[in-house]
Write an enzyme that holds these catalytic residues in place. Structure first.
Site, mmCIF file in Angstrom:
data_model
loop_
_atom_site.group_PDB
_atom_site.id
_atom_site.type_symbol
_atom_site.label_atom_id
_atom_site.label_comp_id
_atom_site.label_asym_id
_atom_site.label_seq_id
_atom_site.Cartn_x
_atom_site.Cartn_y
_atom_site.Cartn_z
ATOM 1 C CB SER A 11 -20.654 5.094 1.981
ATOM 2 O OG SER A 11 -20.630 6.107 0.978
ATOM 3 N NE ARG A 33 -12.502 -1.959 -3.912
ATOM 4 C CZ ARG A 33 -12.997 -3.178 -3.753
ATOM 5 N NH1 ARG A 33 -14.309 -3.358 -3.787
ATOM 6 N NH2 ARG A 33 -12.231 -4.215 -3.554
ATOM 7 N N GLY A 34 -17.103 2.714 -0.719
ATOM 8 C CA GLY A 34 -17.910 3.934 -0.644
ATOM 9 C C GLY A 34 -19.158 3.904 -1.484
ATOM 10 C CG LEU A 50 -19.276 1.164 4.137
ATOM 11 C CD1 LEU A 50 -18.879 2.541 4.670
ATOM 12 C CD2 LEU A 50 -20.764 0.923 4.326
ATOM 13 C CE1 TYR A 105 -3.273 -2.798 0.377
ATOM 14 C CE2 TYR A 105 -3.600 -2.195 2.663
ATOM 15 C CZ TYR A 105 -3.922 -2.982 1.588
ATOM 16 O OH TYR A 105 -4.893 -3.940 1.714
#
Length: 334
Positions: A217, A213-214, A211, A58
């Site tokens: 959300s 990746r949003g 979620l 990452y």
């Protein structure tokens, strides 16, 4: 908000009911504020979150350095409660491209040495290959991690994004604590074979992408423009008609959330929590505001009527588009 605990499988540690996925703090979702990211980690620890998830690839190591700084500057009592979950094996080039996976035993130990230094710790609590290396039997990779356990550098062995057969082979080699894999209202593939297998073997699930990746959300809009450095700009579920369809599912979910007086994100996280005490959702909050919203899911109780309403609003196969671009889907086992 009460932070309950769950066990990572029959051989793993007790962890908080929610974990913090830290990837977005340095990589793949556009710019992030390092100071706010560290403050978010501190806020999570203060709230009772114990499991911090990262990967050595990452941000080419920058995520581990950030987590290391957050741990170094946290109050001693909070630092001591933190458990690190680290993925290894994904290969990058200087331009940031993905070039494969390396599960060779020598590489495993090399990756671990660098992670220990960047995190500033003397051991990693859960260590796992990010994706299966097709050139290396899983028994060899898991065996190398088992040697690190024997030497005290790793406490528990995890897996990531593998299928039922690989899980069985790994578990026959050494005790496996958990499988990290995507699981959400719109990513339910593990229910067919993977989840029954982990439950049979006493292996927990740490669920990322709760979620999506949003996407689910309640904060993502159809008109949002994403930079090319944002993973979602290339993800099928965020494209064109797929996005419009998927946001329609979110609006159906919003009706249920509003009826209960909670947010869409809280309903989505609470649904994952309700699927079993062997599942620990990882929330990818990058700010204290989003973290607070996610933690609020712990106070949401879903009864049978709620779960049935959610199932009608978002059936298991309702999502449009794959969860990864085709090239990345090719590295995932069914």
């Amino acid at each position: 908000m009460t932070m309950h605990t769950r066990s990572l499988g029959t051989t793993g540690p007790q962890v908080s009911a929610l974990g913090l996925g830290c990837m977005g703090m340095t990589a793949l979702y556009g710019d992030a504020d390092p100071s706010e990211s560290i403050a978010t980690v501190h806020a999570a620890l203060e709230a009772g979150v114990t499991l911090l998830d990262t990967g050595d690839f990452y941000g080419m190591g920058s995520n581990e350095l950030l987590i290391g700084e957050a741990l170094r500057t946290a109050p001693p009592a909070r630092r001591e409660q933190a458990l690190t979950s680290v993925k290894f094996g994904a290969l990058r080039d200087p331009a940031g491209n993905w070039t494969g996976y390396d599960g060779r035993p020598a590489a495993v130990k090399n990756f671990a040495a660098y992670s220990l230094q960047r995190l500033g710790v003397d051991h990693i609590d859960v260590y796992r290959l990010a994706r299966l290396d097709p050139a290396v039997p899983i028994e060899e990779t898991v065996g190398a991690v088992a040697e690190l356990v024997e030497q005290g550098y790793v406490r528990h062995i995890g897996l990531s994004e593998v299928g039922a057969d690989t899980i069985r082979r790994a578990a026959a080699t050494a005790p496996i604590t958990d499988l990290q894999i995507e699981y959400s209202l719109i990513s339910r593939g593990i229910e067919r074979a993977v989840l029954p297998t982990t439950r049979e073997l006493g292996i927990a699930i740490t669920a990322y992408g709760v979620l999506s990746r949003g996407l689910i959300s309640g904060h993502f809009s159809a008109g949002r423009r994403l930079p090319a450095t944002d993973f979602r700009a290339h993800a099928p579920r965020f494209q064109g008609e797929n996005l419009r369809h998927n946001l329609g599912l979110v609006e159906e979910l919003r009706k249920i959330a509003e009826h209960k007086g909670v947010s869409v994100a809280q309903i989505a996280i609470a649904w994952v929590l309700a699927q079993g005490r062997d599942i620990v959702p990882l929330v990818g909050a990058r700010t204290r505001e989003r973290l607070a919203e996610s933690l609020g899911a712990l106070d949401v109780t879903l009864d049978a009527a709620d779960l049935a309403a959610i199932e009608r609003a978002v059936p298991a196969t309702a999502a449009a588009g794959d969860r990864y671009p085709a090239a990345q889907m090719a590295h995932l086992e069914p």
